[in-house]
Design a protein around this motif. Structure first.
Motif, PDB file in Angstrom:
ATOM      1  N   ARG A  55       1.145  -1.140   0.229  1.00 54.20           N
ATOM      2  CA  ARG A  55       0.359   0.120   0.370  1.00 54.20           C
ATOM      3  C   ARG A  55       0.620   1.409   0.247  1.00 54.20           C
ATOM      4  O   ARG A  55       2.234   0.896   1.063  1.00 54.20           O
ATOM      5  N   ILE A  56       0.263   2.305  -0.260  1.00 50.13           N
ATOM      6  CA  ILE A  56       1.562   3.912  -1.078  1.00 50.13           C
ATOM      7  C   ILE A  56       0.261   4.569  -0.635  1.00 50.13           C
ATOM      8  O   ILE A  56      -1.099   5.131  -0.742  1.00 50.13           O
ATOM      9  N   VAL A  57       0.365   4.804   0.786  1.00 46.54           N
ATOM     10  CA  VAL A  57      -0.432   5.644   1.400  1.00 46.54           C
ATOM     11  C   VAL A  57       0.053   6.788   1.975  1.00 46.54           C
ATOM     12  O   VAL A  57       1.871   7.183   2.816  1.00 46.54           O
ATOM     13  N   PHE A  58       0.088   8.368   1.802  1.00 47.53           N
ATOM     14  CA  PHE A  58       0.693   9.323   2.523  1.00 47.53           C
ATOM     15  C   PHE A  58       0.818   9.719   4.253  1.00 47.53           C
ATOM     16  O   PHE A  58      -0.512   8.953   5.154  1.00 47.53           O
ATOM     17  N   VAL A  59       1.811  10.223   4.259  1.00 46.43           N
ATOM     18  CA  VAL A  59       1.772  10.218   6.054  1.00 46.43           C
ATOM     19  C   VAL A  59       0.749  11.746   6.486  1.00 46.43           C
ATOM     20  O   VAL A  59       1.154  11.974   6.136  1.00 46.43           O
ATOM     21  N   GLY A  60      -0.416  11.654   7.219  1.00 50.24           N
ATOM     22  CA  GLY A  60      -1.242  12.181   7.869  1.00 50.24           C
ATOM     23  C   GLY A  60      -2.135  12.421   6.144  1.00 50.24           C
ATOM     24  O   GLY A  60      -2.636  11.188   5.095  1.00 50.24           O
ATOM     25  N   ASP A  61      -2.444  13.842   5.861  1.00 50.25           N
ATOM     26  CA  ASP A  61      -3.145  14.482   5.390  1.00 50.25           C
ATOM     27  C   ASP A  61      -2.903  14.242   3.588  1.00 50.25           C
ATOM     28  O   ASP A  61      -1.683  14.925   3.661  1.00 50.25           O
ATOM     29  N   PRO A  62      -3.187  13.835   2.698  1.00 47.15           N
ATOM     30  CA  PRO A  62      -2.361  13.673   1.586  1.00 47.15           C
ATOM     31  C   PRO A  62      -2.482  14.950   1.057  1.00 47.15           C
ATOM     32  O   PRO A  62      -1.425  15.510   0.198  1.00 47.15           O
ATOM     33  N   ALA A  63      -3.265  15.575   1.071  1.00 50.13           N
ATOM     34  CA  ALA A  63      -3.247  16.982   0.410  1.00 50.13           C
ATOM     35  C   ALA A  63      -2.298  17.578   0.962  1.00 50.13           C
ATOM     36  O   ALA A  63      -1.160  18.711   0.112  1.00 50.13           O
ATOM     37  N   THR A  64      -1.557  18.139   2.275  1.00 45.99           N
ATOM     38  CA  THR A  64      -0.979  18.361   2.783  1.00 45.99           C
ATOM     39  C   THR A  64       0.460  18.195   2.475  1.00 45.99           C
ATOM     40  O   THR A  64       1.371  19.359   2.394  1.00 45.99           O
ATOM     41  N   ARG A  65       0.405  16.892   2.510  1.00 40.31           N
ATOM     42  CA  ARG A  65       2.028  15.623   2.263  1.00 40.31           C
ATOM     43  C   ARG A  65       2.134  16.595   0.436  1.00 40.31           C
ATOM     44  O   ARG A  65       3.283  17.169   0.575  1.00 40.31           O
ATOM     45  N   ILE A  66       1.431  16.902  -0.345  1.00 39.80           N
ATOM     46  CA  ILE A  66       1.636  17.259  -2.052  1.00 39.80           C
ATOM     47  C   ILE A  66       2.038  19.010  -1.962  1.00 39.80           C
ATOM     48  O   ILE A  66       2.314  19.090  -2.921  1.00 39.80           O
ATOM     49  N   GLN A  67       0.806  19.278  -0.847  1.00 40.76           N
ATOM     50  CA  GLN A  67       1.169  21.085  -1.264  1.00 40.76           C
ATOM     51  C   GLN A  67       2.842  21.260  -0.710  1.00 40.76           C
ATOM     52  O   GLN A  67       3.353  22.827  -0.795  1.00 40.76           O
ATOM     53  N   GLU A  68       3.107  20.150   0.323  1.00 38.57           N
ATOM     54  CA  GLU A  68       4.456  20.598   0.494  1.00 38.57           C
ATOM     55  C   GLU A  68       5.480  20.530  -0.817  1.00 38.57           C
ATOM     56  O   GLU A  68       6.267  21.281  -0.599  1.00 38.57           O
ATOM     57  N   ASP A  69       5.313  19.843  -1.562  1.00 36.17           N
ATOM     58  CA  ASP A  69       5.475  19.812  -2.583  1.00 36.17           C
ATOM     59  C   ASP A  69       4.974  18.702  -3.733  1.00 36.17           C
ATOM     60  O   ASP A  69       4.471  17.179  -3.283  1.00 36.17           O
ATOM     61  N   TYR A  70       4.853  18.767  -5.019  1.00 36.23           N
ATOM     62  CA  TYR A  70       3.867  18.431  -5.481  1.00 36.23           C
ATOM     63  C   TYR A  70       4.512  17.383  -6.277  1.00 36.23           C
ATOM     64  O   TYR A  70       3.607  16.746  -7.086  1.00 36.23           O
ATOM     65  N   LEU A  71       5.863  17.839  -6.301  1.00 35.14           N
ATOM     66  CA  LEU A  71       6.825  16.392  -6.858  1.00 35.14           C
ATOM     67  C   LEU A  71       5.890  15.281  -5.775  1.00 35.14           C
ATOM     68  O   LEU A  71       5.959  13.871  -6.646  1.00 35.14           O
ATOM     69  N   ARG A  72       5.221  15.276  -5.315  1.00 35.65           N
ATOM     70  CA  ARG A  72       4.570  13.488  -4.331  1.00 35.65           C
ATOM     71  C   ARG A  72       3.873  13.064  -5.120  1.00 35.65           C
ATOM     72  O   ARG A  72       3.709  11.867  -4.810  1.00 35.65           O
ATOM     73  N   ILE A  73       2.845  13.940  -5.866  1.00 36.70           N
ATOM     74  CA  ILE A  73       1.879  13.663  -7.213  1.00 36.70           C
ATOM     75  C   ILE A  73       2.597  12.466  -7.502  1.00 36.70           C
ATOM     76  O   ILE A  73       2.520  11.388  -7.754  1.00 36.70           O
ATOM     77  N   LEU A  74       3.587  12.563  -8.161  1.00 37.09           N
ATOM     78  CA  LEU A  74       3.984  11.259  -9.334  1.00 37.09           C
ATOM     79  C   LEU A  74       5.362  10.767  -8.212  1.00 37.09           C
ATOM     80  O   LEU A  74       5.117   9.874  -9.254  1.00 37.09           O
ATOM     81  N   ARG A  75       5.507  10.647  -7.129  1.00 38.12           N
ATOM     82  CA  ARG A  75       5.947   9.588  -6.393  1.00 38.12           C
ATOM     83  C   ARG A  75       4.933   8.676  -6.584  1.00 38.12           C
ATOM     84  O   ARG A  75       5.429   7.605  -6.178  1.00 38.12           O
ATOM     85  N   PHE A  76       3.272   8.907  -5.873  1.00 36.62           N
ATOM     86  CA  PHE A  76       2.206   8.927  -5.540  1.00 36.62           C
ATOM     87  C   PHE A  76       2.564   7.081  -6.487  1.00 36.62           C
ATOM     88  O   PHE A  76       2.304   5.934  -6.561  1.00 36.62           O
ATOM     89  N   PHE A  77       2.013   7.751  -7.950  1.00 35.21           N
ATOM     90  CA  PHE A  77       2.631   6.792  -8.980  1.00 35.21           C
ATOM     91  C   PHE A  77       3.232   5.788  -9.365  1.00 35.21           C
ATOM     92  O   PHE A  77       3.602   4.323  -9.525  1.00 35.21           O
ATOM     93  N   ARG A  78       4.748   6.744  -8.587  1.00 35.50           N
ATOM     94  CA  ARG A  78       5.960   5.473  -8.949  1.00 35.50           C
ATOM     95  C   ARG A  78       6.249   4.793  -7.751  1.00 35.50           C
ATOM     96  O   ARG A  78       6.459   3.419  -8.097  1.00 35.50           O
ATOM     97  N   PHE A  79       5.966   5.231  -6.973  1.00 35.91           N
ATOM     98  CA  PHE A  79       6.120   3.941  -5.830  1.00 35.91           C
ATOM     99  C   PHE A  79       4.558   2.800  -6.045  1.00 35.91           C
ATOM    100  O   PHE A  79       5.281   2.065  -6.087  1.00 35.91           O
ATOM    101  N   HIS A  80       3.964   3.778  -6.623  1.00 34.72           N
ATOM    102  CA  HIS A  80       2.622   1.818  -6.945  1.00 34.72           C
ATOM    103  C   HIS A  80       2.898   1.282  -7.794  1.00 34.72           C
ATOM    104  O   HIS A  80       2.869   0.496  -7.682  1.00 34.72           O
TER     105      HIS A  80
END
Length: 399
Positions: free
Chosen positions: A152-177
């Motif tokens: 499972r690829i699950v963000f730490v805490g709130d996904p929107a907060t993690r993404i807004q810290e660094d939008y590259l995490r969107i691509l990392r979400f799909f890459r890790f999946h």
């Protein structure tokens, strides 16, 4: 508490040298393995890089390494990162930290000695895992080990907060999946990526392309790319319409990143150039992609057709065009055709200006014209190994 077992890197001499150096300065427990090496060990995946977290501040890390006679490289002091070199092996060492502010691309950090605070700023729970030198695992989020076990690829805490810290995490979400995920992507993470994908426009093209190419290198990235398309993420990266059918077929045909990317791009060299420039791809990759779409290879191509294209275009473009044809027409491209594309020794033109002059043609424009005519005729006859003088005399006589 789970422990890592049978991991040779835990007791490797280079690893031990770095751990000893840091603990000599900060005491036992001041350093832990973190992230990918712990995650991959738990998931039975190869461990390529060893990253460490420490309570020591960067200047103390540098001093500790120097005292131990180890080389240090200040790879990111503002963010607390120092690279140690032990027995020619790099170890990235980062001081525990928390984000003070972020702008969606870069963060201002403050150093801390709190492991939970360090874990809270990481992207995914299975990446927020730590292990001490004995292999004992620490899981501050309480879910990292379970996520690793379940894929499972699950963000730490709130996904929107993690993404807004660094939008590259969107691509990392799909890459890790693509690399580690099993089943459907996490619904909350997927929804956040869909809602916030336009923020990726803030990212540099180099960061985006690097992450995309890593994703495409996964053994089977089809589910991840399909999810990227549904959420609008793929369209943010590659605005031209793409054929997922061709891409999915290409994943079956080839594990080469260049070919998989080619299958996501339009079929014209102009459109490929535009995408390559937008993604800041390397010149070598850009040229390969353009070559792949610059010539068509019919499903019914004969052995002679393949040899002619090999001679004119070179081996790699033909292999790439053959793969694209195989993806579009799985029933085509029999084994003998593929073998020719791989193994046929591409010949050199058997005559040159010297032979034309010996045949009585004065140096000048006629030489080039005759050589071109000879070459075309020679290729059309499927590269005969002899009869070159007769062919040349016939062409000269025909004017």
């Amino acid at each position: 508490m789970t422990e890592l077992a049978g991991q040779p890197w835990l007791s490797d001499a280079a690893t031990v040298a770095v751990l000893d150096a840091l603990e000599a300065a900060g005491g036992p427990g001041c350093v832990r393995f973190v992230g990918g090496c712990v995650r991959n060990a738990l998931m039975g995946q190869p461990v390529d890089d060893i990253d460490l977290s420490t309570t020591l501040k960067p200047d103390a890390v540098v001093a500790a390494l120097k005292t131990a006679g180890l080389k240090s490289v200040p790879t990111g002091l503002a963010h607390g990162t120092v690279t140690a070199i032990a027995r020619r092996q790099p170890f990235e060492i980062t001081t525990l930290r928390q984000d003070v502010s972020t702008d969606g691309r870069n963060a201002t950090v403050a150093f801390t000695d709190d492991w939970d605070q360090d874990a809270a700023r990481r992207d995914f729970r299975l990446n927020a895992l730590y292990a001490d030198r004995s292999g004992r695992i620490f899981d501050p989020t309480g879910q990292g080990q379970a996520d690793a076990a379940a894929g499972r690829i699950v963000f730490v805490g709130d996904p929107a907060t993690r993404i807004q810290e660094d939008y590259l995490r969107i691509l990392r979400f799909f890459r890790f999946h693509a690399w580690y995920g099993r089943g459907e992507p996490d619904a909350d993470g997927l929804a956040a990526c869909a809602a916030l994908h336009e923020g990726m426009a803030r990212l540099s093209a180099e960061r985006v392309s690097k992450e995309l190419l890593k994703l495409l290198a996964a053994p089977d990235p089809r589910d991840a790319v399909r999810a990227m398309s549904k959420t609008g993420v793929l369209g943010q990266i590659l605005p031209e319409p793409v054929s997922l059918d061709r891409f999915e077929a290409m994943v079956v045909v080839s594990d080469e990143v260049a070919l998989r990317l080619s299958a996501l791009l339009p079929d014209t060299s102009e459109a490929v150039m535009k995408a390559a420039v937008a993604l800041r791809l390397s010149n070598a990759l850009r040229n390969r992609l353009i070559d792949a779409v610059s010539g068509t290879l019919a499903p019914s191509a004969s052995a002679a057709d393949i040899r002619a294209m090999l001679y004119r275009a070179g081996r790699q473009p033909v292999l790439d065009r053959l793969a694209r044809t195989a993806a579009d027409h799985p029933e085509a491209c029999p084994g003998d055709i593929s073998a020719i594309a791989r193994d046929w020794p591409i010949p050199r033109l058997p005559i040159g200006g010297r032979e034309v002059a010996r045949a009585g043609v004065a140096a000048g424009p006629d030489t080039g014209r005759i050589l071109k005519a000879f070459e075309d005729s020679w290729i059309a006859d499927d590269f005969p190994a002899d009869g070159h003088e007769d062919r040349l005399r016939a062409l000269i006589a025909a004017g």
